[in-house]
Design a protein around this motif. Structure first.
Motif, PDB file in Angstrom:
ATOM      1  N   ARG A 351       5.444   2.834  -4.413  1.00 15.44           N
ATOM      2  CA  ARG A 351       5.366   1.871  -6.220  1.00 15.44           C
ATOM      3  C   ARG A 351       6.295   2.066  -5.851  1.00 15.44           C
ATOM      4  NH1 ARG A 351       1.756  -1.912  -7.695  1.00 15.44           N
ATOM      5  NH2 ARG A 351       2.323  -1.174  -9.726  1.00 15.44           N
ATOM      6  N   PHE A 352       7.193   0.890  -6.477  1.00 11.63           N
ATOM      7  CA  PHE A 352       8.901   0.707  -7.074  1.00 11.63           C
ATOM      8  C   PHE A 352       8.368   0.989  -8.845  1.00 11.63           C
ATOM      9  CE2 PHE A 352       9.881  -2.217  -3.086  1.00 11.63           C
ATOM     10  CZ  PHE A 352      10.619  -1.443  -3.339  1.00 11.63           C
ATOM     11  N   TRP A 373      -2.791  -1.158  -4.533  1.00  3.82           N
ATOM     12  CA  TRP A 373      -1.585  -0.999  -5.379  1.00  3.82           C
ATOM     13  C   TRP A 373      -0.332  -0.806  -4.964  1.00  3.82           C
ATOM     14  CZ3 TRP A 373      -3.807  -4.004  -8.461  1.00  3.82           C
ATOM     15  CH2 TRP A 373      -5.057  -3.851  -8.769  1.00  3.82           C
ATOM     16  N   ASP A 375       3.117  -1.589  -2.946  1.00  6.35           N
ATOM     17  CA  ASP A 375       4.426  -1.888  -2.739  1.00  6.35           C
ATOM     18  C   ASP A 375       4.802  -2.823  -1.004  1.00  6.35           C
ATOM     19  OD1 ASP A 375       4.383  -3.238  -5.426  1.00  6.35           O
ATOM     20  OD2 ASP A 375       5.992  -1.618  -6.105  1.00  6.35           O
ATOM     21  N   PRO A 395       7.359  -3.506   4.798  1.00  8.43           N
ATOM     22  CA  PRO A 395       6.298  -4.363   4.232  1.00  8.43           C
ATOM     23  C   PRO A 395       4.831  -4.272   4.501  1.00  8.43           C
ATOM     24  CG  PRO A 395       7.427  -5.962   5.340  1.00  8.43           C
ATOM     25  CD  PRO A 395       7.717  -4.885   5.656  1.00  8.43           C
ATOM     26  N   THR A 399       2.416  -8.067   1.316  1.00 11.80           N
ATOM     27  CA  THR A 399       2.926  -8.457   0.584  1.00 11.80           C
ATOM     28  C   THR A 399       3.784  -8.949   0.918  1.00 11.80           C
ATOM     29  OG1 THR A 399       4.109  -6.652   1.933  1.00 11.80           O
ATOM     30  CG2 THR A 399       3.286  -6.229  -0.100  1.00 11.80           C
ATOM     31  N   LEU A 402       3.676 -11.743  -2.143  1.00  8.63           N
ATOM     32  CA  LEU A 402       4.132 -11.273  -3.386  1.00  8.63           C
ATOM     33  C   LEU A 402       5.135 -12.323  -3.996  1.00  8.63           C
ATOM     34  CD1 LEU A 402       5.079  -7.787  -3.039  1.00  8.63           C
ATOM     35  CD2 LEU A 402       3.160  -8.900  -4.826  1.00  8.63           C
ATOM     36  N   SER A 406       8.767  -9.886  -8.466  1.00  9.20           N
ATOM     37  CA  SER A 406       7.183  -8.733  -9.070  1.00  9.20           C
ATOM     38  C   SER A 406       8.195  -7.589  -8.519  1.00  9.20           C
ATOM     39  CB  SER A 406       6.309  -9.623  -8.255  1.00  9.20           C
ATOM     40  OG  SER A 406       6.541  -9.431  -6.897  1.00  9.20           O
ATOM     41  N   ALA A 407       7.125  -6.551  -8.367  1.00  6.29           N
ATOM     42  CA  ALA A 407       7.542  -5.232  -7.877  1.00  6.29           C
ATOM     43  C   ALA A 407       7.847  -5.031  -6.166  1.00  6.29           C
ATOM     44  CB  ALA A 407       6.547  -3.930  -8.579  1.00  6.29           C
ATOM     45  N   GLY A 408       7.153  -5.785  -5.457  1.00  5.32           N
ATOM     46  CA  GLY A 408       7.050  -6.028  -4.273  1.00  5.32           C
ATOM     47  C   GLY A 408       8.336  -6.505  -3.565  1.00  5.32           C
ATOM     48  N   SER A 409       8.934  -7.616  -5.331  1.00  3.84           N
ATOM     49  CA  SER A 409      10.073  -8.324  -4.031  1.00  3.84           C
ATOM     50  C   SER A 409      11.206  -7.364  -3.591  1.00  3.84           C
ATOM     51  CB  SER A 409       9.847  -9.733  -5.030  1.00  3.84           C
ATOM     52  OG  SER A 409      10.875  -9.071  -6.473  1.00  3.84           O
ATOM     53  N   HIS A 410      11.716  -6.269  -4.871  1.00  2.54           N
ATOM     54  CA  HIS A 410      12.472  -4.813  -4.546  1.00  2.54           C
ATOM     55  C   HIS A 410      12.392  -5.067  -2.953  1.00  2.54           C
ATOM     56  CE1 HIS A 410      13.055  -4.985  -8.265  1.00  2.54           C
ATOM     57  NE2 HIS A 410      12.678  -4.242  -8.402  1.00  2.54           N
TER      58      HIS A 410
END
Length: 419
Positions: A351-352, A373, A375, A395, A399, A402, A406-410
């Motif tokens: 997770r980020f 949950w 990322d 990814p 993902t 996303l 959102s966090a996953g976009s990092h």
């Protein structure tokens, strides 16, 4: 437990799974079935888009200055004449501009002839020459390339191709994938009893394969006997067109007396391309090729281990067959110290948190809570990582959906590592 000496490194396994397959030849496919496919031939337009001058407004096509005598729609206009027109309507010959409905007023003159004049809501200078007319070729000229070859088609591409008059597109083949679910202890509904486990693959694996670019075409469930394995892998479909390109199996890749993947492949004259990967979880993953050209991806039976094996060897294989590139890894900053595991790459859902990637909790081989949950997945090298170190990451198949911010976009903004 140390990794098996015969196991292939994680990065080598990804490359091998990609390099072992050639892309399926291109073919014409009906337009509505090409979303998500890779375009083999560029899409061009044989005529201007739009192919006629049209109105951008509901109102009147006008010629010259007003007041204008109203005539029937569609006939050529001469100076000081006008005719009603709707948005998208063909602009009559002789039209200088379109006067929007809000700006005009119709009435009869003294002789009872219908007449158009400017209304109180008309803007200064309205109508200007060419106003509210969409000229022919405004979007594209005849012969122009609209969509270049190699594009992965989205719904807007399909709409554009339809506007250009195409009924089908030449796209690279999409690998047909069947799923072979195994395990006598697996139940498909309700709460499992002691000694039983609930099916974690049946409800979602087909969708994941579609996200990876495959075309799920069948699913079969068998028990744990060698005869069932042999019969299932022998079945190629009644017609060549129904034959899958890839078979995904779950379980049976270990080396116990109830694991029959390797023996069944050998009995059918197939060969193992990859027998074990130096990674954790998912090290018993196997990749094989049968005499008829089908690839068989053997996933471990534990759910998280299976998903890690799928993104390691299944995803590259499906990408190669579908004429897609092997995805690059991303570099993300580790949010914590991760110990060494000599000889093995550890795949860790993460997770980020404030831009740092930290391993998720509940990520045992049979657990799905942490992955649900996550990322993305860290590919932690054998020497481990220290806080702040850049660690390769992938990814998850889902993902890309996303939203920005959102966090996953990092993960998608992180620098890539060439494969």
């Amino acid at each position: 437990m140390a990794a098996r000496k015969s196991a292939t490194s994680w990065s080598e396994a990804r490359r091998l799974a990609f390099d072992c397959a050639s892309s399926i030849p291109a073919m014409p496919v009906p337009l509505a079935e090409t979303i998500g496919r890779t375009l083999a031939r560029a899409v061009t337009t044989s005529q201007d888009l739009p192919h006629y001058a049209s109105s951008a407004m509901d109102g009147w096509a006008v010629s010259g200055s007003g007041p204008w005598t109203l005539v029937k729609p569609g006939q050529p206009l001469v100076p000081h004449h006008a005719s009603p027109i709707a948005t998208g309507g063909l602009v009559p010959v002789g039209t200088d501009a379109v006067l929007r409905r809000e700006s005009g007023r119709t009435s009869d003159d003294i002789a009872g002839v219908p007449t158009l004049t400017l209304g109180p809501e008309a803007r200064p200078g309205e109508p200007r020459s060419g106003q509210h007319i969409r000229p022919a070729g405004e979007e594209a000229a005849a012969g122009e390339v609209l969509i270049p070859a190699g594009t992965v088609l989205n719904p807007a591409h399909i709409a554009l191709a339809a506007i250009a008059g195409h009924d089908e597109l030449h796209v690279f083949g999409k690998p047909r994938v069947t799923i072979l679910l195994t395990g006598s202890e697996v139940v498909t509904s309700g709460m499992p009893a002691p000694g039983q486990v609930r099916d974690a693959f049946g409800p979602q694996l087909g969708t994941v394969l579609a996200m990876l670019g495959g075309d799920p075409v069948g699913r079969r469930r068998i028990g744990d006997s060698y005869q069932e394995w042999l019969a299932a892998l022998s079945d190629t479909g009644t017609r060549p067109a129904e034959r899958p390109d890839v078979v995904i199996t779950t379980g049976g890749t270990g080396r116990s007396g109830t694991d029959h993947f390797r023996n069944a492949i050998a009995a059918l004259g197939g060969r193992l391309l990859l027998d074990g990967v130096a990674m954790r979880p998912g090290h018993p993953a196997v990749l094989a090729e049968l005499l008829d050209g089908r690839f068989v991806v053997g996933l471990p039976g534990n759910p998280l281990a299976a998903m890690m094996a799928l993104i390691t060897i299944g995803a590259p294989l499906i990408a190669a067959l579908g004429h897609r590139p092997l995805s690059n890894l991303r570099l993300v900053a580790s949010g914590t110290a991760i110990g060494a595991d000599p000889g093995r790459t550890r795949l860790m859902p993460f997770r980020f948190d404030n831009g740092l990637a930290s391993p998720a909790h509940h990520t045992g081989p049979g657990m799905m809570r942490g992955l649900a949950w996550a990322d993305g997945v860290l590919a932690v090298p054998p020497h481990g990582a220290q806080p702040g170190d850049r660690v390769p990451a992938l990814p998850l198949p889902w993902t890309p959906s996303l939203t920005a911010g959102s966090a996953g976009s990092h993960l998608f903004n992180a620098p890539t590592v060439p494969v």
